[in-house]
Structures are given as C-alpha cells and as structure tokens.
Enzyme design. Structure first.
Site, mmCIF file in Angstrom:
data_model
loop_
_atom_site.group_PDB
_atom_site.id
_atom_site.type_symbol
_atom_site.label_atom_id
_atom_site.label_comp_id
_atom_site.label_asym_id
_atom_site.label_seq_id
_atom_site.Cartn_x
_atom_site.Cartn_y
_atom_site.Cartn_z
ATOM 1 N N ARG A 25 26.280 -30.048 28.214
ATOM 2 C CA ARG A 25 26.121 -30.199 26.765
ATOM 3 C C ARG A 25 26.720 -31.507 26.237
ATOM 4 N NH1 ARG A 25 25.270 -27.031 22.014
ATOM 5 N NH2 ARG A 25 26.801 -27.407 20.373
ATOM 6 N N ILE A 51 23.248 -30.736 16.646
ATOM 7 C CA ILE A 51 23.021 -29.994 17.889
ATOM 8 C C ILE A 51 23.506 -28.580 17.595
ATOM 9 C CG2 ILE A 51 25.246 -30.809 18.827
ATOM 10 C CD1 ILE A 51 24.040 -30.571 21.629
ATOM 11 N N SER A 52 22.670 -27.597 17.846
ATOM 12 C CA SER A 52 22.969 -26.217 17.448
ATOM 13 C C SER A 52 24.155 -25.643 18.222
ATOM 14 C CB SER A 52 21.749 -25.319 17.671
ATOM 15 O OG SER A 52 20.711 -25.658 16.796
ATOM 16 N N GLN A 53 24.787 -24.659 17.610
ATOM 17 C CA GLN A 53 25.857 -23.876 18.230
ATOM 18 C C GLN A 53 25.353 -23.310 19.568
ATOM 19 O OE1 GLN A 53 26.464 -20.472 15.804
ATOM 20 N NE2 GLN A 53 28.325 -19.789 16.820
#
Length: 204
Positions: A25, A51-53
C-alpha cells in the site's frame, strides 16, 4: 492492517485477504505520507482525491465475489491501489481516471510493481469503457447521486456492480446484481467518498 482492520470487521474472503497482504500500500502513496500507509483511514493523494481506507477497499472487493477469470471495470483509478488489489484477483482490470496527472502516476506505479493485467484510460468514468464491455464486475471508487445507467448497461448478466450512492458528503455502499428479471439491489454500510464527477455524476 489485515488482521486488525479487515478480518476484525468481518471480511472473510481468503483470496481478498491474501491480495491485501500482497499489495504494498505504501507504494501508492505520496512519499511524505508513507509512514501512515497502513493506518485505518483514507489518505490524500493530490488533486483533491484520496486512497480509500484499507477496510473499505477489502469490503468492496469482497462484494464483487471474484473467482479469478473475470474482466473488471474500475471507475476512479486514483493512486492505482484498488486496481492492484483487483489485478491480484481477476484476469484483467480496466480502470478509468479523469485526472491525467493521477492516471500517469498510477500507471507508473503499477508498471514498476509488475502489474501487466491493468489497462488504463483517461476519460469521464461515468461513461464507463464501452469499447471493452461487457464486464463481469464493476467497482466505482467515488460517490454518485445515483447509479449511472451507462455502467449498468456495460455489466454482464449475473455481474455485480459496487458503488457508493447518496448525498455529496454522505453515502451508502450499494451492491447491484444483474439478473434476467432486472437488478437485485443490496445495501451495505454507510460511507463517505469523494464525488464522482462527470456527465452522469456530480458537476464539478
């Protein structure tokens, strides 16, 4: 990250969990924020996007029920992280991003990490990617006021579409399954995404 944020909240698909463990990530984040890459929150990536959880990425991916041979359309490439997770789980990912600077960065990251099964296009994602349709699954990583009909038309029979739908600053995650008798609609959890900008979404 996987054990404490994702498994703990109920994601059970072993293929999804393995993909979340494999994809680095931090590689998809700005250098200055990499120390926070595995935290339980969304993060800014520039151009007003995020950037999503990690949990949301895993949940949305699990809802697609991928087996490995699918062609998947992603609307909203962003950093490229969700595309990389999908690339671990399906045959081919087609991802659309309207912001060229983000698309270029995502392409460079995906190429550097060796993801060969991701095709990318800079375009208004609310139109989908008609030339490559139909798709086995579609995932939308920005919030729409309603589900764009263009995307439903590009979904195969039996296919699944996952999208946040609602107001500009408050949505619910929606899963649609295309059946011969129409769309089966299920709702998942409340969520907050950046707006899906485009002809079939929110105005800029």
């Amino acid at each position: 990250m996987v054990e404490e944020q994702i498994v703990y909240r109920g994601v059970r698909d072993l293929r999804v969990l393995d993909a979340m463990r494999r994809v680095p990530r931090h590689e998809f984040m700005p250098e200055a924020l990499r120390s926070q890459a595995y935290g339980d929150h969304a993060m800014p990536i520039g151009d007003g996007q995020t950037i999503s959880q990690p949990y949301i990425v895993a949940l949305m991916t699990e809802l697609l029920e991928l087996k490995g041979d699918e062609r998947v359309l992603e609307i909203g490439t962003g950093s490229g992280y969700q595309a990389a997770v999908l690339a671990e789980l399906c045959q081919k990912v087609f991802t659309v991003e309207r912001v060229k600077t983000l698309a270029d960065k995502a392409r460079a990251t995906l190429d550097r990490l060796g993801y060969k099964n991701v095709a990318m296009k800079v375009f208004d994602g609310t139109y989908g990617w008609k030339e490559m349709a139909p798709f086995d699954a579609i995932i939308v990583t920005a919030a729409a006021p309603d589900v764009p009909d263009t995307l439903l038309e590009q979904l195969k029979d039996g296919g699944r579409l996952v999208i946040p739908v609602g107001e500009r600053y408050s949505q619910v995650l929606v899963e649609l399954i295309k059946s011969p008798s129409g769309m089966v609609r299920k709702t998942s959890i409340p969520c907050v995404f950046v707006p899906l900008i485009g002809a079939k979404g929110w105005k800029e």
